[in-house]
Design a protein around this motif. Structure first.
Motif, PDB file in Angstrom:
ATOM      1  N   MET A 158      41.939  28.329  48.714  1.00  0.00           N
ATOM      2  CA  MET A 158      42.739  27.394  47.885  1.00  0.00           C
ATOM      3  C   MET A 158      42.204  27.063  46.616  1.00  0.00           C
ATOM      4  N   ILE A 159      40.627  27.292  46.540  1.00  0.00           N
ATOM      5  CA  ILE A 159      40.076  26.761  45.415  1.00  0.00           C
ATOM      6  C   ILE A 159      40.156  27.811  44.325  1.00  0.00           C
ATOM      7  N   LYS A 160      40.793  27.323  43.131  1.00  0.00           N
ATOM      8  CA  LYS A 160      41.204  27.964  42.211  1.00  0.00           C
ATOM      9  C   LYS A 160      40.003  29.183  41.630  1.00  0.00           C
ATOM     10  N   GLY A 161      38.722  28.902  41.435  1.00  0.00           N
ATOM     11  CA  GLY A 161      37.588  29.800  41.150  1.00  0.00           C
ATOM     12  C   GLY A 161      37.591  30.834  41.886  1.00  0.00           C
ATOM     13  N   VAL A 162      37.564  30.506  43.333  1.00  0.00           N
ATOM     14  CA  VAL A 162      37.173  31.489  44.123  1.00  0.00           C
ATOM     15  C   VAL A 162      38.477  32.522  44.334  1.00  0.00           C
ATOM     16  N   CYS A 163      39.832  31.808  44.238  1.00  0.00           N
ATOM     17  CA  CYS A 163      40.827  32.859  44.157  1.00  0.00           C
ATOM     18  C   CYS A 163      40.698  33.754  43.028  1.00  0.00           C
ATOM     19  N   GLU A 164      40.543  33.189  42.059  1.00  0.00           N
ATOM     20  CA  GLU A 164      40.344  34.263  40.694  1.00  0.00           C
ATOM     21  C   GLU A 164      39.183  35.143  40.975  1.00  0.00           C
ATOM     22  N   PHE A 165      38.267  34.923  41.372  1.00  0.00           N
ATOM     23  CA  PHE A 165      37.043  35.934  41.668  1.00  0.00           C
ATOM     24  C   PHE A 165      37.734  36.812  42.681  1.00  0.00           C
ATOM     25  N   ASN A 166      38.272  36.657  43.915  1.00  0.00           N
ATOM     26  CA  ASN A 166      38.875  37.431  44.886  1.00  0.00           C
ATOM     27  C   ASN A 166      39.663  38.411  44.141  1.00  0.00           C
ATOM     28  N   SER A 167      40.544  37.847  43.407  1.00  0.00           N
ATOM     29  CA  SER A 167      41.675  38.669  42.923  1.00  0.00           C
ATOM     30  C   SER A 167      41.340  39.656  42.225  1.00  0.00           C
ATOM     31  N   SER A 168      40.091  39.498  41.386  1.00  0.00           N
ATOM     32  CA  SER A 168      39.532  40.543  40.380  1.00  0.00           C
ATOM     33  C   SER A 168      39.182  41.983  41.258  1.00  0.00           C
ATOM     34  N   PHE A 169      39.332  41.918  42.352  1.00  0.00           N
ATOM     35  CA  PHE A 169      38.975  43.077  43.134  1.00  0.00           C
ATOM     36  C   PHE A 169      40.564  43.757  43.276  1.00  0.00           C
TER      37      PHE A 169
END
Length: 326
Positions: free
Chosen positions: A282-293
């Motif tokens: 639920m951490i914004k930065g981690v979510c954004e990184f993972n979504s780039s895949f």
């Protein structure tokens, strides 16, 4: 109602885990042994029909500061109920079976003050818990299950370019790092972020040893041109999924190294016909990184229930904390 025999259930469950391939890694008996300190720190309730286990509910169970907790143990990302796959004549029948199973589990839980467990994504209907006064909070994981030999074409252009650049800059090693070397690197990364680990080396080594004994993880180390370790990615594996469990990198360093490790892990999972699970955040930065895949979102539920004693003590603590801050 007679007291449930947790010792007998655990004996049966250990034998069951040896033969049932669909139990996720976080619910396996040996994994629960590895992430808990004592034999009684986890329990299991079973539902059997004609001598066959139809459903199982393993959970952590501990007393802390005078309160009893039913919880997901350390490094157990998602647990919940295992339910044997079967055919139903209708949704009405399916709901009836699920309701009966959940009611049985609730009725046979040991005494507790706090119930808080993240259920796996394949548990879609938590309504029978709701009918019993439980609460649920939706959480999100991200998964990749594209059956393709050219996965990189599915990734966004920016991430795709970064992966290709990292393949030129770095080299990858698999299962070449010792647990001591990884632990030293892990501690350094926390120091670089001015954070302190909330577990010690003995606790981590116990899990590492179990994962290696059961051949259930891959450690990918990323090295730069000088041979220096810059990133480590540890992926757990069961019969259906590969789980992105530990991602370790120095603060302020190039994230392309981690992208490279994750990309290789995704390829490994897809080639074996498994789902790659980012484990969500639920951490914004981690979510954004993972979504780039370019993954798919998977909803899962954090289900909770608290005793009056727990709620009262929590309220007193919050009031006391507020007074101290004011």
């Amino acid at each position: 109602m007679p007291i449930y025999d947790f010792k007998e259930a655990k004996v049966k469950y250990r034998q069951f885990c040896k033969t049932e391939s669909s139990v996720n890694i976080y619910m396996l008996d040996w994994y629960l042994d590895a992430v808990t300190e004592n034999e009684d720190d986890w329990r299991v309730i079973l539902i059997e029909e004609n001598g066959m286990i139809m459903s199982a509910f393993p959970f952590g169970y501990q007393k802390r500061h005078g309160l009893w907790y039913i919880y997901s143990p350390w490094q157990c990302a998602r647990m919940g109920l295992w339910i044997r796959k079967r055919s139903y004549r209708s949704k009405e029948e399916e709901l009836s079976v699920l309701n009966n199973y959940i009611q049985y589990f609730i009725d046979h839980l040991p005494p507790y003050d706090s119930f808080k467990i993240a259920f796996s994504g394949n548990f879609k209907n938590w309504q029978p818990f709701y009918w019993n006064g439980f609460l649920a909070e939706p959480r999100y994981s991200m998964i990749i299950k594209e059956n393709t030999d050219d996965y990189i074409s599915y990734i966004g252009k920016s991430r795709r370019n970064r992966i290709r650049r990292s393949q030129r800059r770095y080299r990858i090693q698999e299962n070449q790092l010792s647990k001591e070397e990884y632990w030293d690197f892990l501690v350094k990364t926390y120091d670089s972020k001015r954070k302190v680990l909330d577990y010690d080396s003995d606790k981590f080594f116990k899990l590492w040893n179990a994962l290696n004994d059961y051949n259930s993880c891959t450690v990918r180390s990323i090295l730069n041109e000088d041979g220096d370790l810059v990133s480590v990615n540890i992926v757990l594996e069961d019969n259906e999924r590969c789980y992105n469990q530990f991602v370790t990198q120095m603060q302020g360093k190039d994230t392309d190294a981690t992208s490279y490790a994750i990309y290789e892990a995704i390829n490994y999972a897809l080639k074996k016909g498994k789902i790659y699970d980012f484990e969500g955040s639920m951490i914004k930065g981690v979510c954004e990184f993972n979504s780039s895949f370019n993954p798919e979102w998977e909803v899962y539920y954090l289900i909770s229930h608290y005793s009056r004693k727990y709620r009262l003590l929590t309220n007193i603590k919050e009031i006391f904390t507020h007074v101290l801050r004011s």
